[in-house]
Design a protein around this motif. Sequence first.
Motif, PDB file in Angstrom:
ATOM      1  N   SER A  93       0.813  -1.226   0.000  1.00 36.99           N
ATOM      2  CA  SER A  93       0.000   0.000   0.000  1.00 36.99           C
ATOM      3  C   SER A  93       0.842   1.269   0.000  1.00 36.99           C
ATOM      4  CB  SER A  93      -0.975   0.039   1.183  1.00 36.99           C
ATOM      5  OG  SER A  93      -1.737   1.237   1.149  1.00 36.99           O
ATOM      6  N   TYR A 117      -8.084   3.079   9.936  1.00 36.63           N
ATOM      7  CA  TYR A 117      -8.534   2.407   8.724  1.00 36.63           C
ATOM      8  C   TYR A 117      -7.346   1.831   7.957  1.00 36.63           C
ATOM      9  CZ  TYR A 117     -13.335   4.101   9.173  1.00 36.63           C
ATOM     10  OH  TYR A 117     -14.614   4.336   9.619  1.00 36.63           O
ATOM     11  N   SER A 136      -6.274  -1.346   9.656  1.00 31.82           N
ATOM     12  CA  SER A 136      -7.223  -2.429   9.374  1.00 31.82           C
ATOM     13  C   SER A 136      -7.007  -2.993   7.981  1.00 31.82           C
ATOM     14  CB  SER A 136      -8.663  -1.915   9.508  1.00 31.82           C
ATOM     15  OG  SER A 136      -8.899  -1.420  10.815  1.00 31.82           O
ATOM     16  N   GLY A 137      -6.842  -2.104   6.993  1.00 32.85           N
ATOM     17  CA  GLY A 137      -6.622  -2.553   5.623  1.00 32.85           C
ATOM     18  C   GLY A 137      -5.338  -3.337   5.476  1.00 32.85           C
ATOM     19  N   PHE A 156      -6.221  -7.362   4.602  1.00 31.15           N
ATOM     20  CA  PHE A 156      -5.892  -7.770   3.234  1.00 31.15           C
ATOM     21  C   PHE A 156      -4.504  -8.395   3.146  1.00 31.15           C
ATOM     22  CE2 PHE A 156      -9.273  -4.619   2.638  1.00 31.15           C
ATOM     23  CZ  PHE A 156     -10.148  -5.378   1.877  1.00 31.15           C
ATOM     24  N   SER A 215      -9.244  -1.629  -3.592  1.00 25.29           N
ATOM     25  CA  SER A 215      -8.021  -0.945  -3.151  1.00 25.29           C
ATOM     26  C   SER A 215      -8.247   0.529  -2.856  1.00 25.29           C
ATOM     27  CB  SER A 215      -6.921  -1.089  -4.219  1.00 25.29           C
ATOM     28  OG  SER A 215      -7.244  -0.340  -5.388  1.00 25.29           O
ATOM     29  N   PHE A 265     -10.028   1.466  -0.607  1.00 23.36           N
ATOM     30  CA  PHE A 265      -9.964   1.480   0.858  1.00 23.36           C
ATOM     31  C   PHE A 265      -8.494   1.556   1.255  1.00 23.36           C
ATOM     32  CE2 PHE A 265      -9.777  -0.201   5.116  1.00 23.36           C
ATOM     33  CZ  PHE A 265     -10.956   0.209   5.728  1.00 23.36           C
ATOM     34  N   GLY A 288      -4.853   1.284   2.717  1.00 25.06           N
ATOM     35  CA  GLY A 288      -4.197   0.178   3.385  1.00 25.06           C
ATOM     36  C   GLY A 288      -4.353  -1.134   2.657  1.00 25.06           C
ATOM     37  N   THR A 289      -5.262  -1.174   1.663  1.00 26.43           N
ATOM     38  CA  THR A 289      -5.505  -2.419   0.934  1.00 26.43           C
ATOM     39  C   THR A 289      -4.323  -2.772   0.036  1.00 26.43           C
ATOM     40  OG1 THR A 289      -7.883  -1.985   0.918  1.00 26.43           O
ATOM     41  CG2 THR A 289      -7.049  -3.594  -0.663  1.00 26.43           C
ATOM     42  N   ARG A 303       3.223  -6.187   6.402  1.00 25.90           N
ATOM     43  CA  ARG A 303       1.914  -5.536   6.483  1.00 25.90           C
ATOM     44  C   ARG A 303       1.308  -5.698   7.869  1.00 25.90           C
ATOM     45  NH1 ARG A 303      -1.317  -4.915   1.373  1.00 25.90           N
ATOM     46  NH2 ARG A 303      -3.025  -4.868   2.867  1.00 25.90           N
TER      47      ARG A 303
END
Length: 271
Positions: free
Chosen positions: A22, A122, A125-126, A130, A165, A167, A169-170, A259
Amino acid sequence: MDWLQIVVLALVQGLTEFLPVSSSAHLILVPILTGWEDQGLAFDVALHFGSLAAVFIYFRHEIISLSSNWLRSLPGLSKTMNSKQDAEARLAWAVILGTIPVGILGFIFEELIGTVLRSPLYLASGLIVFGLVLAWADYQHKGARDEYTLGWKEVLFIGCAQAVSLFPGTSRSGITMTAGLMLGLSRQSAARFSFLLSIPVIIVACFLETAKLLETGESVAWAPILAGTLLSGLSAYLCIHYFLVFIQRVGMLPFVIYRIALGVFLLWLFL
């Protein structure tokens, strides 16, 4: 901006744009963690242009071949094509089709993505969620297909994954590679298709950011702009080259670990 900030941001963009970690998360986090002021829209355009130049140069032969055979496939321009030319034309159409979902969702949710979802929580979390999905797809990976074998439904599946993506952090490259692995592509084929998919996305991003820059009338400091473009482009080019070799030998696990570690660190830092 001082030169340290220029170098750090350019290297972060170049190295993370095509890695499954990311780039948007890192570019958001660097100013938060360092306390640096926002680098400005002009510098953002320069960094994206450097990444775009890198993928164009690295895949220049493929891009020329795909483009020429795509033109041959257009109604009114169609000519007799051999099986290789037909496969390349279909791959070019696949890149176009795979870009549509992210374009639609990006237009609809632009404001939400640019404000609320930029929160470090967020991002964390991503990165974690993911990252785990990527780990599962890579662990289950047994495919050896190449990108030329993708059907339209499979292309749309990867295109919808690319839309996710948005979102933060994805990771655009991470989620499209994950989808490719799920469909039985080899690691290198999943990565190559992901890199080809990045081209229209980065072009649109550069266009939109340039339009905003012209509207704001922001002054341009050319020395940082040129330095950022060159550093971003060079680091992105090297990243593409060595990443394709690395994943063939090692797989995705090191990126998954990174990650998750980064996501846990952010949760600890901001909760």
